[in-house]
Scaffold this motif. Structure first.
Motif, PDB file in Angstrom:
ATOM      1  N   GLU A 154       7.006  -4.887  -0.093  1.00 20.23           N
ATOM      2  CA  GLU A 154       5.751  -4.145   0.030  1.00 20.23           C
ATOM      3  C   GLU A 154       4.767  -4.495  -1.093  1.00 20.23           C
ATOM      4  N   LYS A 157       3.301  -7.983  -0.582  1.00 23.37           N
ATOM      5  CA  LYS A 157       2.311  -7.963   0.506  1.00 23.37           C
ATOM      6  C   LYS A 157       0.978  -7.431   0.006  1.00 23.37           C
ATOM      7  N   ALA A 161      -2.522  -9.477  -0.165  1.00 24.27           N
ATOM      8  CA  ALA A 161      -3.716  -8.986   0.534  1.00 24.27           C
ATOM      9  C   ALA A 161      -4.927  -8.985  -0.397  1.00 24.27           C
ATOM     10  N   ASN A 169      -2.992  -4.882   4.734  1.00 21.95           N
ATOM     11  CA  ASN A 169      -1.810  -5.736   4.891  1.00 21.95           C
ATOM     12  C   ASN A 169      -1.651  -6.251   6.314  1.00 21.95           C
ATOM     13  N   LEU A 172      -2.793  -9.858   6.911  1.00 16.28           N
ATOM     14  CA  LEU A 172      -2.129 -10.951   6.201  1.00 16.28           C
ATOM     15  C   LEU A 172      -1.685 -12.055   7.160  1.00 16.28           C
ATOM     16  N   ALA A 176       2.279 -15.380   4.417  1.00 15.64           N
ATOM     17  CA  ALA A 176       2.300 -14.429   3.307  1.00 15.64           C
ATOM     18  C   ALA A 176       3.368 -13.353   3.524  1.00 15.64           C
ATOM     19  N   VAL A 177       3.476 -12.861   4.765  1.00 11.64           N
ATOM     20  CA  VAL A 177       4.486 -11.852   5.082  1.00 11.64           C
ATOM     21  C   VAL A 177       5.888 -12.464   4.979  1.00 11.64           C
ATOM     22  N   SER A 180       6.830 -12.995   1.326  1.00 11.88           N
ATOM     23  CA  SER A 180       7.149 -11.717   0.680  1.00 11.88           C
ATOM     24  C   SER A 180       8.539 -11.253   1.078  1.00 11.88           C
ATOM     25  N   TYR A 253       9.157  -9.763   9.140  1.00  7.56           N
ATOM     26  CA  TYR A 253       7.875 -10.142   9.763  1.00  7.56           C
ATOM     27  C   TYR A 253       7.724  -9.431  11.110  1.00  7.56           C
ATOM     28  N   ASP A 256       7.198  -5.686  10.531  1.00  9.81           N
ATOM     29  CA  ASP A 256       5.861  -5.462   9.989  1.00  9.81           C
ATOM     30  C   ASP A 256       4.804  -5.512  11.095  1.00  9.81           C
TER      31      ASP A 256
END
Length: 265
Positions: A154, A157, A161, A169, A172, A176-177, A180, A253, A256
């Motif tokens: 978290e 992320k 962002a 977020n 994104l 990037a996700v 992370s 991912y 999310d």
């Protein structure tokens, strides 16, 4: 100390395919498959509720979560999820270990070869406490591990962002996700792998209490140390790191994106 049956990751893969064929790579997979929906629901459900609880003030108003809050939510989540993940790991481990013992000792006769038979045997022997063999070690592993894992996910992320100028977020990019998630997963294993080794040793131990080699965490730690010092607590570390990035990247991912989609509705 018994001579290891596998010399390493590659040797393990080769021998498994040689002895069992490709299906051998999935030995014991029915337990985690059967329980994954329930376990993941408890994991991410607990994480979502923990974040909401931490973001709610005493008067009912809400606030923005601070960096520490994400790690707190992860710790709460890890503790709760241990009660669903523990039995799943236990049965998976009990089934998978049968092939290892059978190959190490040709005279060994597995007490059970299916999940259902294992469930019946453990409950018959230890009642409904049976599936929770090694629960203390599971809690000790899961609480800090998920604090690092989910908290780092978290926080990274949020940092990404800001760096990329995203409004939230949800905007994104995939990389990037995924990055992370991968870094959070690496943190998970680096934080607690020795405890995971203790947990696994207890869960693969005999279900009959009087015949257990690792009756508790302290005894397990002492015996494992005697087998090889600090190196013994990192046996199997490489395979965990190899699978950490792709497995957790894909899972987090997906979670999310689905979460953001549901929140829009």
């Amino acid at each position: 100390m018994e001579k290891p049956i596998y010399a390493g990751v590659v040797d393990c893969a080769k021998k498994t395919v040689q002895w069992e064929g490709l299906p051998g790579l999935y030995k014991g997979v029915m337990s985690p498959l059967a329980g994954q929906m329930f376990f993941r629901a408890s994991l991410f459900g607990a994480f979502g509720e923990s974040k909401r609880w931490l973001a709610t003030n005493a008067d009912g108003t809400t606030r923005v979560l601070r960096t520490a809050d994400y790690y707190k939510a992860g710790a709460i989540t890890g503790f709760i999820a241990a009660f669903t993940e523990g039995p799943i790991d236990f049965y998976k481990s009990q089934i998978q270990v049968q092939i290892i013992r059978s190959k190490a000792d040709p005279g060994y006769r597995p007490p059970y070869t299916t999940v259902s038979a294992c469930v019946q045997a453990t409950i018959r022997e230890n009642g409904f406490k049976g599936p929770f063999q090694g629960l203390g070690a599971t809690i000790l592993r899961n609480t800090p591990a998920n604090a690092v894992y989910l908290g780092t996910f978290e926080v990274l992320k949020g940092a990404a962002a800001k760096q990329l100028g995203c409004k939230s977020n949800a905007d994104l990019p995939a990389w990037a996700v995924l990055s992370s998630a991968a870094l959070g997963a690496f943190g998970y294993w680096f934080a607690i792998f020795p405890v995971d080794v203790i947990k696994s040793s207890m869960q693969t131990d005999n279900i009959i209490k009087g015949q257990r080699r690792f009756p508790d965490m302290v005894t397990a730690a002492k015996l494992l140390w005697a087998e090889g010092g600090i190196k013994r607590f990192y046996k199997g570390f490489s395979p965990c790191l190899i699978r950490a990035a792709p497995a957790n990247g894909a899972m987090l991912y997906t979670v999310d994106k689905v979460t953001h989609m549901l929140n829009k509705e």
